[in-house]
Scaffold this motif. Structure first.
Motif, PDB file in Angstrom:
ATOM      1  N   GLY A   1       0.803  -1.209   0.000  1.00  0.00           N
ATOM      2  CA  GLY A   1       0.000   0.000   0.000  1.00  0.00           C
ATOM      3  C   GLY A   1       0.840   1.264   0.000  1.00  0.00           C
ATOM      4  N   GLY A   2       0.188   2.387   0.346  1.00  0.00           N
ATOM      5  CA  GLY A   2       0.904   3.649   0.475  1.00  0.00           C
ATOM      6  C   GLY A   2       1.570   4.111  -0.805  1.00  0.00           C
ATOM      7  N   LYS A   3       2.793   4.607  -0.681  1.00  0.00           N
ATOM      8  CA  LYS A   3       3.522   5.160  -1.819  1.00  0.00           C
ATOM      9  C   LYS A   3       3.877   4.081  -2.840  1.00  0.00           C
ATOM     10  N   VAL A   4       4.135   2.867  -2.357  1.00  0.00           N
ATOM     11  CA  VAL A   4       4.470   1.775  -3.283  1.00  0.00           C
ATOM     12  C   VAL A   4       3.293   1.499  -4.209  1.00  0.00           C
ATOM     13  N   ASP A   5       2.109   1.375  -3.628  1.00  0.00           N
ATOM     14  CA  ASP A   5       0.905   1.118  -4.420  1.00  0.00           C
ATOM     15  C   ASP A   5       0.620   2.281  -5.356  1.00  0.00           C
ATOM     16  N   ALA A   6       0.738   3.499  -4.865  1.00  0.00           N
ATOM     17  CA  ALA A   6       0.471   4.676  -5.695  1.00  0.00           C
ATOM     18  C   ALA A   6       1.427   4.755  -6.873  1.00  0.00           C
ATOM     19  N   PHE A   7       2.712   4.432  -6.641  1.00  0.00           N
ATOM     20  CA  PHE A   7       3.702   4.475  -7.726  1.00  0.00           C
ATOM     21  C   PHE A   7       3.370   3.451  -8.803  1.00  0.00           C
ATOM     22  N   ILE A   8       3.038   2.223  -8.404  1.00  0.00           N
ATOM     23  CA  ILE A   8       2.722   1.174  -9.383  1.00  0.00           C
ATOM     24  C   ILE A   8       1.459   1.531 -10.166  1.00  0.00           C
ATOM     25  N   ILE A   9       0.458   2.099  -9.492  1.00  0.00           N
ATOM     26  CA  ILE A   9      -0.768   2.509 -10.182  1.00  0.00           C
ATOM     27  C   ILE A   9      -0.469   3.608 -11.202  1.00  0.00           C
ATOM     28  N   ARG A  10       0.370   4.573 -10.825  1.00  0.00           N
ATOM     29  CA  ARG A  10       0.719   5.641 -11.773  1.00  0.00           C
ATOM     30  C   ARG A  10       1.446   5.077 -12.994  1.00  0.00           C
ATOM     31  N   VAL A  11       2.329   4.102 -12.772  1.00  0.00           N
ATOM     32  CA  VAL A  11       3.050   3.500 -13.897  1.00  0.00           C
ATOM     33  C   VAL A  11       2.085   2.773 -14.826  1.00  0.00           C
ATOM     34  N   THR A  12       1.137   2.009 -14.266  1.00  0.00           N
ATOM     35  CA  THR A  12       0.152   1.309 -15.098  1.00  0.00           C
ATOM     36  C   THR A  12      -0.699   2.301 -15.884  1.00  0.00           C
ATOM     37  N   GLU A  13      -1.081   3.403 -15.249  1.00  0.00           N
ATOM     38  CA  GLU A  13      -1.873   4.421 -15.951  1.00  0.00           C
ATOM     39  C   GLU A  13      -1.073   5.079 -17.056  1.00  0.00           C
ATOM     40  N   LEU A  14       0.219   5.282 -16.822  1.00  0.00           N
ATOM     41  CA  LEU A  14       1.075   5.873 -17.852  1.00  0.00           C
ATOM     42  C   LEU A  14       1.159   4.967 -19.068  1.00  0.00           C
ATOM     43  N   PHE A  15       1.359   3.666 -18.848  1.00  0.00           N
ATOM     44  CA  PHE A  15       1.435   2.721 -19.965  1.00  0.00           C
ATOM     45  C   PHE A  15       0.102   2.643 -20.701  1.00  0.00           C
ATOM     46  N   GLN A  16      -1.000   2.641 -19.946  1.00  0.00           N
ATOM     47  CA  GLN A  16      -2.310   2.489 -20.567  1.00  0.00           C
ATOM     48  C   GLN A  16      -2.802   3.755 -21.238  1.00  0.00           C
ATOM     49  N   THR A  17      -2.076   4.857 -21.060  1.00  0.00           N
ATOM     50  CA  THR A  17      -2.438   6.095 -21.756  1.00  0.00           C
ATOM     51  C   THR A  17      -2.252   5.950 -23.260  1.00  0.00           C
ATOM     52  N   PHE A  18      -1.233   5.195 -23.658  1.00  0.00           N
ATOM     53  CA  PHE A  18      -0.927   5.030 -25.073  1.00  0.00           C
ATOM     54  C   PHE A  18      -1.710   3.849 -25.636  1.00  0.00           C
ATOM     55  N   PRO A  19      -2.244   3.950 -26.846  1.00  0.00           N
ATOM     56  CA  PRO A  19      -2.827   2.769 -27.513  1.00  0.00           C
ATOM     57  C   PRO A  19      -1.765   1.688 -27.658  1.00  0.00           C
ATOM     58  N   SER A  20      -2.121   0.450 -27.328  1.00  0.00           N
ATOM     59  CA  SER A  20      -1.122  -0.619 -27.291  1.00  0.00           C
ATOM     60  C   SER A  20      -0.447  -0.834 -28.637  1.00  0.00           C
ATOM     61  N   LEU A  21      -1.209  -0.765 -29.737  1.00  0.00           N
ATOM     62  CA  LEU A  21      -0.622  -0.991 -31.051  1.00  0.00           C
ATOM     63  C   LEU A  21       0.397   0.095 -31.380  1.00  0.00           C
ATOM     64  N   VAL A  22       0.074   1.342 -31.067  1.00  0.00           N
ATOM     65  CA  VAL A  22       1.005   2.454 -31.340  1.00  0.00           C
ATOM     66  C   VAL A  22       2.271   2.292 -30.514  1.00  0.00           C
ATOM     67  N   LEU A  23       2.111   1.961 -29.234  1.00  0.00           N
ATOM     68  CA  LEU A  23       3.275   1.779 -28.362  1.00  0.00           C
ATOM     69  C   LEU A  23       4.140   0.620 -28.847  1.00  0.00           C
ATOM     70  N   ASN A  24       3.508  -0.481 -29.248  1.00  0.00           N
ATOM     71  CA  ASN A  24       4.257  -1.630 -29.767  1.00  0.00           C
ATOM     72  C   ASN A  24       4.996  -1.273 -31.054  1.00  0.00           C
ATOM     73  N   MET A  25       4.355  -0.481 -31.907  1.00  0.00           N
ATOM     74  CA  MET A  25       4.995  -0.072 -33.163  1.00  0.00           C
ATOM     75  C   MET A  25       6.230   0.789 -32.898  1.00  0.00           C
ATOM     76  N   ILE A  26       6.108   1.705 -31.934  1.00  0.00           N
ATOM     77  CA  ILE A  26       7.249   2.579 -31.615  1.00  0.00           C
ATOM     78  C   ILE A  26       8.424   1.757 -31.086  1.00  0.00           C
ATOM     79  N   LEU A  27       8.135   0.866 -30.150  1.00  0.00           N
ATOM     80  CA  LEU A  27       9.201   0.055 -29.560  1.00  0.00           C
ATOM     81  C   LEU A  27       9.805  -0.898 -30.586  1.00  0.00           C
ATOM     82  N   ALA A  28       8.964  -1.461 -31.462  1.00  0.00           N
ATOM     83  CA  ALA A  28       9.476  -2.364 -32.499  1.00  0.00           C
ATOM     84  C   ALA A  28      10.383  -1.620 -33.474  1.00  0.00           C
TER      85      ALA A  28
END
Length: 297
Positions: free
Chosen positions: A123-150
């Protein structure tokens, strides 16, 4: 006396497990779409695994004299423009595509389970940090993000699997976090903590085993998505290298105007095979969810 009691308990436990398995099997068989999907999935999967060992034609063998031959008794799916047997290439392509889907789903699930468990339990800051990271990744459309990384990492099977794992753990992490949230206040968890059990042991030996059902269903549901993502990236020229006959590469090789108009089997047959397999896995996943989820009627 104690030995006879233990034997009776063991016998009752075996009988209970037998009846439970029978009831679950009957429940699964009632879902006709799941049964059909499971059968089709297993047939295609076994064919992809076994065929290269008993193949009449090598999937890499070039015969320019048989280039772009229509399906026939000699070549069930026909041949491509270089005279390579399309059935052999589709079976080998299935091996690669399914392997990518399964490994990516398992890898993403491992990361998601670990991060989701750590985030909610601490919980606490650890949970908040992981949630923010998941939200950051999910902000981008998965196909676009995969295309950029590829485009950055280059075309290879290993790179594609790493990309899918790094961009596909978020939904599992959220799922595990929600499950941990509902279980961490249970009596057996509090008792384990009261007896001095370490946090890591409580997480992974007490709570995590009780979340395995949604995790299994999530993995099953994500495999078709990764197979389609691989096909999409390969179709766009950003997936696995052209020398590897994945389903996406095979479809991509038959999408020029001449093939679309004159050589329908080059794109239609592998496209249908991909579609049928993805649908069958989805139906299997639906049946597995109904079977394992106690909330389902």
């Amino acid at each position: 006396m104690d030995q006879s009691v233990r034997k009776m308990q063991s016998s009752l436990r075996r009988e209970y497990n037998r009846r439970l398995m029978k009831r679950q099997f009957n429940k699964f068989m009632e879902n006709k779409l799941s049964v059909i999907g499971t059968a089709i999935m297993l047939v295609i999967l076994l064919a992809c695994i076994i065929y290269p060992f008993v193949a009449q034609y090598d999937y890499k063998e070039i015969n320019l004299g048989l280039g772009a031959t229509a399906p026939s008794g000699a070549h069930l799916f026909g041949t491509d423009r270089l005279g390579r047997d399309l059935f052999a290439r589709c079976m080998m392509g299935g091996r690669y595509s399914i392997f990518i889907g399964v490994v990516s789903a398992l890898g993403g699930a491992v990361i998601g389970v670990v991060l989701g468990a750590i985030g909610d339990y601490f919980g606490g800051k650890v949970d908040a940090f992981i949630i923010r990271v998941t939200e950051l990744f999910q902000t981008f459309p998965s196909l676009v993000l995969n295309m950029i990384l590829a485009a950055v990492l280059g075309r290879s099977m290993l790179n594609l699997i790493l990309i899918f794992i790094c961009t596909g753990w978020m939904s599992t992490a959220r799922l595990v976090r929600n499950e941990f949230m509902s279980l961490r206040n249970e009596v057996y968890v509090k008792a384990s903590e009261a007896f001095g059990m370490s946090r890591a042991r409580v997480m992974f030996t007490q709570i995590l085993p009780n979340t395995r059902t949604p995790i299994i269903v999530s993995i099953t549901a994500s495999i078709p998505g990764y197979i389609l993502s691989e096909s999409s990236l390969s179709f766009l020229g950003l997936g696995v290298s052209d020398t590897t006959p994945t389903w996406g590469n095979i479809i991509n090789s038959g999408t020029n105007l001449s093939s679309l108009m004159n050589f329908w089997w080059l794109w239609l047959i592998p496209g249908l095979l991909l579609t049928i397999f993805v649908l069958s896995v989805n139906y299997f996943g639906d049946g597995l969810r109904d079977l394992l989820d106690p909330k389902q009627a």
